[in-house]
Design an enzyme around this catalytic site. Structure first.
Site, PDB file in Angstrom:
ATOM      1  CG  ASN A 115      -1.831  -1.264   1.165  1.00 38.41           C
ATOM      2  OD1 ASN A 115      -2.047  -1.912  -0.085  1.00 38.41           O
ATOM      3  ND2 ASN A 115      -2.725  -1.485   2.251  1.00 38.41           N
TER       4      ASN A 115
ATOM      5  CB  THR B 229     -15.144  39.701 -29.263  1.00 33.17           C
ATOM      6  OG1 THR B 229     -15.786  40.805 -29.925  1.00 33.17           O
ATOM      7  CG2 THR B 229     -13.947  40.509 -28.424  1.00 33.17           C
ATOM      8  CG  HIS B 230     -19.479  37.965 -29.525  1.00 28.71           C
ATOM      9  ND1 HIS B 230     -20.168  37.565 -28.540  1.00 28.71           N
ATOM     10  CD2 HIS B 230     -18.793  39.185 -29.027  1.00 28.71           C
ATOM     11  CE1 HIS B 230     -20.282  38.498 -27.670  1.00 28.71           C
ATOM     12  NE2 HIS B 230     -19.331  39.422 -27.992  1.00 28.71           N
TER      13      HIS B 230
ATOM     14  CG  ASN C   9      -8.294  16.917 -44.384  1.00 26.35           C
ATOM     15  OD1 ASN C   9      -8.810  18.004 -44.804  1.00 26.35           O
ATOM     16  ND2 ASN C   9      -8.541  15.707 -44.824  1.00 26.35           N
TER      17      ASN C   9
ATOM     18  CB  SER D  18      -9.013  13.830 -48.589  1.00 22.38           C
ATOM     19  OG  SER D  18     -10.127  13.012 -49.172  1.00 22.38           O
TER      20      SER D  18
ATOM     21  CD  GLU E  16      -9.356  17.902 -38.433  1.00 20.76           C
ATOM     22  OE1 GLU E  16      -8.570  17.581 -39.330  1.00 20.76           O
ATOM     23  OE2 GLU E  16     -10.423  17.285 -38.490  1.00 20.76           O
TER      24      GLU E  16
ATOM     25  CD  GLN F 203      -4.950  -3.613  -9.278  1.00 20.72           C
ATOM     26  OE1 GLN F 203      -4.216  -3.857  -8.305  1.00 20.72           O
ATOM     27  NE2 GLN F 203      -5.482  -4.415 -10.015  1.00 20.72           N
TER      28      GLN F 203
ATOM     29  CE  LYS G 291     -10.887  17.830 -46.992  1.00 18.04           C
ATOM     30  NZ  LYS G 291     -11.840  18.743 -46.251  1.00 18.04           N
TER      31      LYS G 291
END
Ligand code: ARG
Length: 459
Positions: A111, A156-157, A286, A278, A291, A323, A284
């Site tokens: 322990n 912003t936003h 990516n 892709s 991600e 454990q 593509k």
């Protein structure tokens, strides 16, 4: 066959399914180096305190080191029948050095042993995170200095707000990571007390020296309560909590890289080294690494909440539930480390497309606040009135389908006769950013000073 470590009172061995649910060796073998270091410290202390013979200590230490070497090079066979890393190593020690091995477990239990091993492991991980994060900060600060005056839209936003500089944006992450490092450092401070020698739960009747083992293992001091020592997993929880916040920061940056690298934004270019193609769409590229970093908080926070639920309501002291602390924590630690490495690679790899950024920085009436500020500063208008006048000018520009700096002075004076051609000086994104020299503001002079300060601190 009964267990050779604890099978004294057992007549038969465990059911197959019992062995399967009980064994942790498939994952806690990760702790082998910490387990051996802890055992060496413990045996040495037992010898120094006259509890076991010095000759036994020598055999134990020699044997443990040889076992460590074997495990290191993959020359060790782990056995599920021996449950966990602690008993696998102790059994191997018996095979190697004979009866002296049986003296190692004096005045300790699995322990306190597992609590010590796991603390040592987590401590190494905290140190690793700190090194990795300081590398990421260096990369970001270097880029920030190189692009201190590259103007881009600030949002912003996620709507164009005011022009900022790319360098300033990168330094925002340097600040976040500094807080992450300080949270990890704080967790490390509280972690650094040694549970070894608290034995099963109540301490021991042997006259051991717990300060000696604590010092040998680089802890600041021994823990003060034996029950707490074997029941505590705060150090894992705190690490996972800090990691969750850190992973959240990285995921925000990752999301920005995803957005910025779209053809629609086109603010940065990621090289072939950090993108994938892709299988169907030949055009593509990516941003998979970004991600995946964006996704990592899921498993890291998952590990934190999972362990918190394991610990919740557990009576003192140790229970086998505990454990279940290891697999998710190991997974989260690996994910954290990988995410930092990948982010550092991408930070170095990305190249800003500064003309796209600059063009976007001027779009969407991003200098409207600068116009309002000019009205306040030069015409002594109250800010609220200036806001209103500027709103009318924005509406006018919108009707004409142009940006603010393309309005004619005549048109402007139609709204506010006191406006002069001087106003056009504040309407470019570059001028807007350069004017924001308040402490912590986005002006290139500030960014250069801050980036240099960081690079000096991080050196
Ligand atoms: N494998 C165990 C764990 O990871 C070690 C401690 C076991 N202690 C016990 N009393 N069965 O938690």
């Amino acid at each position: 066959m009964t267990n050779k470590m604890w099978g004294g009172r057992f007549n038969t061995g465990p059911d197959e399914i019992m062995e399967k649910i009980n064994a942790s060796i498939s994952f806690d073998q990760r702790l082998f180096a910490q387990d051996i270091a802890g055992s060496i410290a413990h045996a040495t202390m037992l010898g120094e305190c006259g509890i076991i013979a010095k000759s036994d200590v020598r055999d134990i230490v020699r044997g443990l080191k040889a076992i460590g070497d074997d495990i290191d090079v993959g020359r060790f066979t782990f056995s599920a029948a021996l449950e966990d890393i602690h008993m696998n190593i102790e059994a191997a020690l018996k095979d190697r050095i004979g009866d002296a091995a049986g003296r190692l477990h004096t005045a300790r239990s699995r322990n306190d042993q597992v609590a010590t091993d796991f603390k040592l492991y987590v401590r190494d991980c905290l140190d690793m995170f700190d090194r990795q994060l300081s590398g990421l900060q260096r990369e970001l600060a270097t880029k920030a200095l190189a692009h201190a005056d590259a103007v881009m839209p600030g949002f912003t936003h996620l709507q164009t707000a005011q022009p900022v500089t790319f360098g300033h944006h990168l330094l925002a992450y340097v600040e976040m990571i500094a807080r992450d490092r300080s949270r990890f450092a704080d967790a490390r401070k509280r972690l650094n007390e040694c549970p070894l020698g608290t034995a099963a739960l109540a301490g021991t009747s042997f006259a051991i020296d717990r300060t000696m083992t604590a010092n040998a293992l680089g802890f600041d001091r021994p823990t003060r309560n034996s029950l707490d020592s074997v029941a505590d997993r705060d150090f894992v929880l705190e690490t996972l909590a800090a990691a969750s916040i850190c992973a959240m920061h990285l995921s925000r940056f990752a999301e920005e890289l995803v957005i910025w690298s779209t053809p629609q934004f086109g603010f940065i270019r990621l090289s072939d080294r950090f993108t994938t193609g892709s299988s169907i769409m030949p055009q593509k590229k990516n941003p998979d690494a970004a991600e995946l970093i964006r996704a990592k908080p899921g498993r890291i926070l998952g590990a934190f909440t999972g362990l918190l639920l394991v610990m919740k309501g557990l009576p003192l002291a140790y229970s086998k539930d505990m454990q279940e602390d290891k697999e998710p924590a190991f997974d989260a630690i690996d994910a954290m480390s990988l995410a930092i490495s990948a982010m550092t690679g991408m930070a170095a790899d990305m190249e800003p497309v500064t003309d796209r950024m600059a063009a976007a920085a001027g779009a969407g009436y991003s200098t409207a606040t600068d116009l309002a500020d000019w009205l306040v500063r030069v015409l002594a208008m109250p800010f609220r009135d200036a806001h209103h006048v500027t709103g009318s000018l924005v509406a006018m520009a919108e009707n004409q389908g142009v940006e603010l700096d393309a309005l004619s002075l005549d048109d402007m004076q139609g709204v506010e006769p006191r406006i002069t051609s001087d106003v056009f000086k504040v309407l470019t994104p570059g001028a807007s950013a350069a004017s924001r020299r308040s402490f912590g503001g986005t002006a290139p002079v500030n960014v250069k000073r801050e980036a240099r300060r960081w690079l000096k601190n991080l050196a």
